[in-house]
Design an enzyme around this catalytic site. Structure first.
Site, PDB file in Angstrom:
ATOM      1  N   LYS A  83      49.960  41.191  50.092  1.00  0.00           N
ATOM      2  CA  LYS A  83      49.784  41.866  48.806  1.00  0.00           C
ATOM      3  C   LYS A  83      50.287  43.302  48.942  1.00  0.00           C
ATOM      4  CE  LYS A  83      46.088  40.827  45.616  1.00  0.00           C
ATOM      5  NZ  LYS A  83      44.690  41.122  45.321  1.00  0.00           N
TER       6      LYS A  83
HETATM    7  C1  E4P Z   1      43.178  39.966  42.725  1.00  0.00           C
HETATM    8  O1  E4P Z   1      44.316  39.769  43.110  1.00  0.00           O
HETATM    9  C2  E4P Z   1      42.726  41.300  42.291  1.00  0.00           C
HETATM   10  O2  E4P Z   1      42.664  42.171  43.380  1.00  0.00           O
HETATM   11  C3  E4P Z   1      41.386  41.186  41.608  1.00  0.00           C
HETATM   12  O3  E4P Z   1      41.448  40.136  40.667  1.00  0.00           O
HETATM   13  C4  E4P Z   1      40.961  42.491  40.947  1.00  0.00           C
HETATM   14  O4  E4P Z   1      39.815  42.256  40.192  1.00  0.00           O
HETATM   15  P1  E4P Z   1      38.932  43.436  39.566  1.00  0.00           P
HETATM   16  O5  E4P Z   1      39.751  44.130  38.539  1.00  0.00           O
HETATM   17  O6  E4P Z   1      37.749  42.728  38.990  1.00  0.00           O
HETATM   18  O7  E4P Z   1      38.575  44.349  40.711  1.00  0.00           O
END
Ligand code: E4P
Length: 218
Positions: A83
């Site tokens: 990521k």
């Molecule tokens: C996943 O890839 C993201 O990091 C996650 O869905 C972020 O979620 P949030 O906005 O609830 O922290």
């Protein structure tokens, strides 16, 4: 639409993966910080459980650092996807990693223009954050709709959209209606998706009526 699980909680991942519907997982530094133990051990375990792509995020700010971290993370397990936070340094890192055959998921995407740049850099996945857009009075799902339409307009774009920052079951339904290829869903929302009061009432009623037939079964 494929369903990924959005957590680093091994207990939750084991439980929800046992339902037979999880095809991948996403983590981020916040999610990993909530768990005990070495993040690499947790990531390895998640890969073993879900048997599909598992996103692990870099924290470096420059592309050289991102690439160095990505190479280390990629050694953890063949299912690891790196990521990379969106940005110019992130785009450079994605380009380099795609040349090395290391899979990437560009995260913190909040606009179609960012999504297009990430796709052209060679990202395997991009993650638009619907919940965080909704939180600031923007329509998160509208951004997803535009990204899906743009990617569909250009068949040479192979980047897959992972709808992220999902807050409730309707986000999942709307993402599926738009034809998004993947949604990453927190455990709480998976449980909310299971529930319907008419299903519970229906089971209760069937069991009650079956009591009347039981004697005839002997
Ligand atoms: C996943 O890839 C993201 O990091 C996650 O869905 C972020 O979620 P949030 O906005 O609830 O922290």
């Amino acid at each position: 639409m494929k369903l990924f699980i959005d957590t680093a909680d091994l207990k939750e991942i084991r439980e929800i993966a046992s339902w037979g519907i999880v095809e991948g997982a996403t983590t981020n530094p916040t999610l990993l910080s909530k768990q005990e133990g070495h993040p690499h051990d947790i990531l390895r375990e998640i890969c073993e459980i879900v048997k599909g792509p598992v996103s692990a995020e870099v924290v470096s700010q420059d592309h050289e650092g991102m690439v160095r971290e990505a190479r280390e993370l990629a050694k953890i397990h063949e299912h690891i996807v790196i990521k990379i936070p969106f940005g110019i340094e992130g785009l450079k890192a994605v380009k380099q990693l795609s040349g090395e055959g290391i899979k990437t998921n560009v995260t913190l995407v909040f606009s179609p223009s960012q999504a297009l740049l990430a796709a052209r850099a060679g990202a395997n996945y991009i993650s638009p954050f619907v919940g965080r857009l909704d939180d600031i009075s923007n329509d998160g799902m509208e951004i997803v709709a535009q990204i899906v339409e743009i990617f569909n307009n250009y068949p040479d774009i192979e980047t897959e959209v992972i709808v992220a920052s999902i807050r409730h079951p309707m986000h999942v339904v709307e993402a599926a209606l738009l034809g998004a290829p993947i949604a990453t869903i927190p455990p709480k929302v998976f449980r909310q998706m299971v529930k319907h009061p008419l299903t519970d009432i229906g089971i209760e009623r069937f069991l009650k009526d079956w009591e009347k037939v039981k004697d005839r079964m002997k």
